[in-house]
Design an enzyme around this catalytic site. Structure first.
Site, PDB file in Angstrom:
ATOM      1  N   CYS A 146      62.823  68.941   1.441  1.00  0.00           N
ATOM      2  CA  CYS A 146      61.583  68.170   1.589  1.00  0.00           C
ATOM      3  C   CYS A 146      60.396  69.125   1.679  1.00  0.00           C
ATOM      4  O   CYS A 146      59.407  68.964   0.980  1.00  0.00           O
ATOM      5  CB  CYS A 146      61.651  67.284   2.826  1.00  0.00           C
ATOM      6  SG  CYS A 146      62.948  66.026   2.754  1.00  0.00           S
ATOM      7  N   ARG A 166      57.129  67.945  -0.434  1.00  0.00           N
ATOM      8  CA  ARG A 166      57.166  66.891  -1.452  1.00  0.00           C
ATOM      9  C   ARG A 166      57.370  65.518  -0.840  1.00  0.00           C
ATOM     10  O   ARG A 166      56.913  64.499  -1.366  1.00  0.00           O
ATOM     11  CB  ARG A 166      58.291  67.162  -2.457  1.00  0.00           C
ATOM     12  CG  ARG A 166      59.670  67.077  -1.827  1.00  0.00           C
ATOM     13  CD  ARG A 166      60.830  67.017  -2.805  1.00  0.00           C
ATOM     14  NE  ARG A 166      62.083  66.877  -2.068  1.00  0.00           N
ATOM     15  CZ  ARG A 166      62.637  65.722  -1.733  1.00  0.00           C
ATOM     16  NH1 ARG A 166      62.063  64.580  -2.077  1.00  0.00           N
ATOM     17  NH2 ARG A 166      63.767  65.689  -1.044  1.00  0.00           N
ATOM     18  N   SER A 167      58.120  65.470   0.276  1.00  0.00           N
ATOM     19  CA  SER A 167      58.478  64.214   0.930  1.00  0.00           C
ATOM     20  C   SER A 167      58.358  64.420   2.429  1.00  0.00           C
ATOM     21  O   SER A 167      58.962  65.343   2.972  1.00  0.00           O
ATOM     22  CB  SER A 167      59.907  63.809   0.551  1.00  0.00           C
ATOM     23  OG  SER A 167      60.318  62.647   1.252  1.00  0.00           O
ATOM     24  N   ASP A 169      58.574  62.610   6.161  1.00  0.00           N
ATOM     25  CA  ASP A 169      58.872  61.589   7.168  1.00  0.00           C
ATOM     26  C   ASP A 169      57.922  61.868   8.332  1.00  0.00           C
ATOM     27  O   ASP A 169      58.190  62.717   9.174  1.00  0.00           O
ATOM     28  CB  ASP A 169      60.343  61.712   7.574  1.00  0.00           C
ATOM     29  CG  ASP A 169      60.734  60.842   8.751  1.00  0.00           C
ATOM     30  OD1 ASP A 169      59.856  60.189   9.341  1.00  0.00           O
ATOM     31  OD2 ASP A 169      61.935  60.824   9.093  1.00  0.00           O
ATOM     32  N   TYR A 209      58.510  55.366   7.778  1.00  0.00           N
ATOM     33  CA  TYR A 209      59.565  54.383   7.525  1.00  0.00           C
ATOM     34  C   TYR A 209      59.228  53.079   8.241  1.00  0.00           C
ATOM     35  O   TYR A 209      58.575  53.074   9.292  1.00  0.00           O
ATOM     36  CB  TYR A 209      60.916  54.931   7.986  1.00  0.00           C
ATOM     37  CG  TYR A 209      61.508  55.922   7.022  1.00  0.00           C
ATOM     38  CD1 TYR A 209      62.126  55.489   5.856  1.00  0.00           C
ATOM     39  CD2 TYR A 209      61.431  57.294   7.255  1.00  0.00           C
ATOM     40  CE1 TYR A 209      62.653  56.395   4.948  1.00  0.00           C
ATOM     41  CE2 TYR A 209      61.959  58.208   6.360  1.00  0.00           C
ATOM     42  CZ  TYR A 209      62.566  57.748   5.203  1.00  0.00           C
ATOM     43  OH  TYR A 209      63.077  58.640   4.298  1.00  0.00           O
TER      44      TYR A 209
END
EC number: 2.1.1.45
Length: 264
Positions: A146, A166-167, A169, A209
């Site tokens: 990530c 890139r990602s 949480d 999320y």
């Protein structure tokens, strides 16, 4: 750390509903950046308690080039358990790419050793980069990276670092990532004879999320407190010689922990 609170607010107000690999669903924005002046305190989130032990041991584990969770488990850290196979292996994840990137001729490239050496020899280089994103091996990884690329920058005797993630949480992962890369920047600065500068955190898909939304709203009701100070054993001069005992976080006074389930 108003930067983090501002990010939570942005996602809650502007985020687009998206599906994701885990099936949980997210609110997401694309493209965001935060900057932390490391001389103003260690950027450890204060609006909820974070586990310093897990953050430090994970970073030391990366720097060892390890990709089996045994070291983490031996030190009471379970954050990678959900992704490991029956033998504790994760495939060629962060540590492998940082320390043993496979070259076409069969050699292994130690990106960490190389970048530390280059900072010492050529601090004005624009190639002070470490990448964990190896397209040839992504499919072999239990979880593709990530936080996938970081670059160092030297100016006026100070070392700064920019991470591209890139990602992200934002509720569970990002607070860890901020502290981890801030600490890495301080460690590399120490072993190269520099002072810590800024940690710059740049994001791609930046998301909460759907099962973290209420927790994020709770966190926004809490006022950030004064940042702690990270003390590092000044006798350590080699990036691979740091131990957990070489770090002391002073003045950390966070709000209580907020429980949230990780999306696997």
């Amino acid at each position: 750390m108003h930067q983090y609170q501002d990010l939570l607010e942005r996602i809650l107000s502007d985020g687009a509903e998206k599906t994701d690999r885990t099936g949980t669903g997210t609110l997401s924005v694309f493209g965001h950046q935060m900057r932390f002046n490391l001389s103003a305190g260690f950027p450890m989130l204060t609006t909820k308690r974070l586990p310093l032990k897990a953050i430090v041991h994970e970073l030391l584990w990366f720097l060892k080039g390890d990709t089996n969770i045994k070291y983490l488990r031996d030190n009471g850290v379970t954050i990678w358990d959900e992704w490991a196979d029956a033998n504790g292996d994760l495939g060629p994840v962060y540590g492998h790419q940082w320390r043993s990137w496979p070259a076409p001729d069969g050699r292994s490239i130690d990106q960490i050793a190389n970048v530390v050496d280059m900072i010492k020899r050529n601090p004005d280089s624009r190639r002070l980069i470490v990448s964990a994103w190896n397209p040839a091996e992504v499919d072999k990884m239990a979880l593709p990276p990530c936080h996938c690329l970081f670059q160092f920058y030297v100016a006026n005797g100070k070392l700064s670092c920019q991470l591209y993630q890139r990602s992200a949480d934002v509720f569970l992962g990002v607070p860890f990532n901020i502290a981890s890369y801030a600490l890495l920047t301080m460690m590399v600065a120490q072993v190269t004879g520099l002072k810590p500068g800024d940690f710059v955190h740049s994001f791609g898909d930046t998301h909460l999320y759907s099962n973290h939304l209420e927790q994020a709203k709770l966190q926004l009701t809490r006022a950030p407190r004064a940042l702690p100070v990270m003390r590092i054993n000044p006798d350590v001069k080699d990036i691979f010689s740091f131990r957990f005992e070489d770090f002391e976080l002073v003045g950390y006074d966070p709000h209580p922990h907020i429980k949230a389930e990780v999306a696997v």
